[in-house]
Scaffold this motif. Structure first.
Motif, short mmCIF file in Angstrom:
data_model
loop_
_atom_site.label_atom_id
_atom_site.label_comp_id
_atom_site.label_asym_id
_atom_site.label_seq_id
_atom_site.Cartn_x
_atom_site.Cartn_y
_atom_site.Cartn_z
N LYS A 163 0.81 -1.21 0.00
CA LYS A 163 0.00 0.00 0.00
C LYS A 163 0.85 1.27 0.00
O LYS A 163 0.32 2.38 -0.03
CB LYS A 163 -0.92 0.02 1.23
N ASP A 166 3.23 0.25 4.45
CA ASP A 166 1.97 -0.40 4.81
C ASP A 166 1.65 -1.48 3.78
O ASP A 166 2.00 -1.36 2.60
CB ASP A 166 0.84 0.62 4.86
N ASP A 188 3.20 4.66 15.81
CA ASP A 188 3.29 4.57 14.35
C ASP A 188 3.22 5.95 13.71
O ASP A 188 2.40 6.78 14.09
CB ASP A 188 2.14 3.71 13.80
#
Length: 266
Positions: free
Chosen positions: A38, A42, A158
Motif C-alpha cells: 500500500k 503499509d 506509528d
C-alpha cells in the motif's frame, strides 16, 4: 447460516461480522500469505482480504441496503445511504504477518452498534450504542467496566506524526511525569481501545486527525464511549471533523493527568 442474522439487531450483526472475520484471521494464522503493498511501509495480506469478504457477507445478508466502507475494498453500496458500516478486517497486520497474535477485527455501524473481536482469545467486545459488554464462548455477556488500576497506558508510536513538533506521542515515554504515574505499552493495534473499556488498560493515546469515522478506530471509540470512558482528542476537545488524535482514559483523573502531560510537551 448467514441468513439467520437477517432479523437480529445491529449489535448482533456487528458481533456476527466480527466473529466471521476473526474465524478467517485465526484459521489463516501462520500460513504463507500473499501481500499487497500500500506504500509507505503499509501492506495488506490475503488474510485481511478474506476476513473482509467474510464480514461483508454477514452485513449484506443482514442489512442489504446499508453501505460499507472497508479498509481493503473501499466504499461499497449507495453513496447516499443513511447507514454505513466501517470495517477493519485485521487491525495489526504487521503484528500478524510477524507471527504476533496482538490483532483485532473491527466492525462498526457509524454512530451505532460496534464490535471488536480478538481472534485468539475468543473475546468479542461490543456495544449496542448504549451499554458495552464482552462475550466469551458461553451464553452470558459481561458488562465492561473501565478502571485505571493497571496504570498501563498504550501509546501509538506509528507514523505519521501530524502534530509534530508540537506533540508526538513518543515524547510521553520520556516525560518524568508519565513514567512516575503510568507504565507504557505499545500493542500496535486498536485492540488496546477495547482493553481500556474492559479495565485492562488505564488509557490509550494516539496522534492523528479526525478518527471518529476511521475504519480502524470507530468500533473502539464506540465501545469506550458506551463503557463510560473519557474520550477526547489530544487537545482535550471532542473528536470530530476538527479533531486531532485520540486520548481515551478509564476515568477523569487519568484523562486529566494525561492532558496535563500532553499540554506540557506541546
Amino acid at each position: 447460516m448467514i441468513n439467520s442474522y437477517a432479523s437480529s439487531d445491529d449489535a448482533e450483526v456487528a458481533i456476527a461480522g466480527a466473529r466471521a472475520g476473526a474465524d478467517v484471521v485465526r484459521t489463516m494464522y501462520g500460513q504463507r500469505l500473499d501481500r499487497t503493498d500500500k506504500g509507505a511501509g503499509d501492506f495488506a495480506t490475503s488474510a485481511d482480504v478474506e476476513a473482509e469478504k467474510a464480514i461483508l457477507d454477514v452485513i449484506r445478508a443482514a442489512r442489504p441496503d446499508d453501505a460499507v466502507l472497508g479498509e481493503e475494498g473501499g466504499q461499497q453500496g449507495a453513496a447516499d445511504a443513511v447507514r454505513r458500516w466501517l470495517v477493519d478486517p485485521l487491525c495489526g497486520t504487521l503484528n500478524y504477518a510477524a507471527g504476533n497474535m496482538l490483532v483485532a477485527v473491527n466492525v462498526a455501524l457509524r454512530d451505532g452498534a460496534a464490535a471488536v473481536a480478538d481472534p485468539f482469545s475468543g473475546e468479542v467486545f461490543f456495544t449496542d450504542g448504549v451499554t458495552a459488554r464482552v462475550r466469551h464462548e458461553g451464553p452470558d455477556d459481561a458488562l465492561l467496566t473501565p478502571s485505571p488500576a493497571t496504570r498501563l497506558v498504550d501509546v501509538n508510536l506509528d507514523p505519521p506524526f501530524p502534530s509534530a513538533p508540537g506533540f508526538r506521542a513518543v515524547d510521553l515515554l520520556a516525560h518524568p511525569g508519565f513514567v512516575e504515574r503510568f507504565r507504557p505499552r505499545v500493542v500496535s493495534t486498536t485492540l488496546a481501545l477495547a482493553w481500556v473499556a474492559a479495565g485492562k488498560r488505564a488509557a490509550y493515546v494516539t496522534d492523528g486527525g479526525d478518527l471518529s469515522g476511521s475504519v480502524h478506530f470507530a468500533a473502539g471509540i464506540a465501545l469506550c464511549r458506551a463503557a463510560g470512558c473519557v474520550v477526547t482528542g489530544i487537545d482535550g476537545a471532542p473528536i470530530g471533523e476538527a479533531g486531532r488524535g485520540l486520548v481515551v482514559a478509564a476515568d477523569h483523573e487519568t484523562h486529566g493527568l494525561l492532558m496535563s502531560l500532553i499540554r506540557g510537551r506541546s
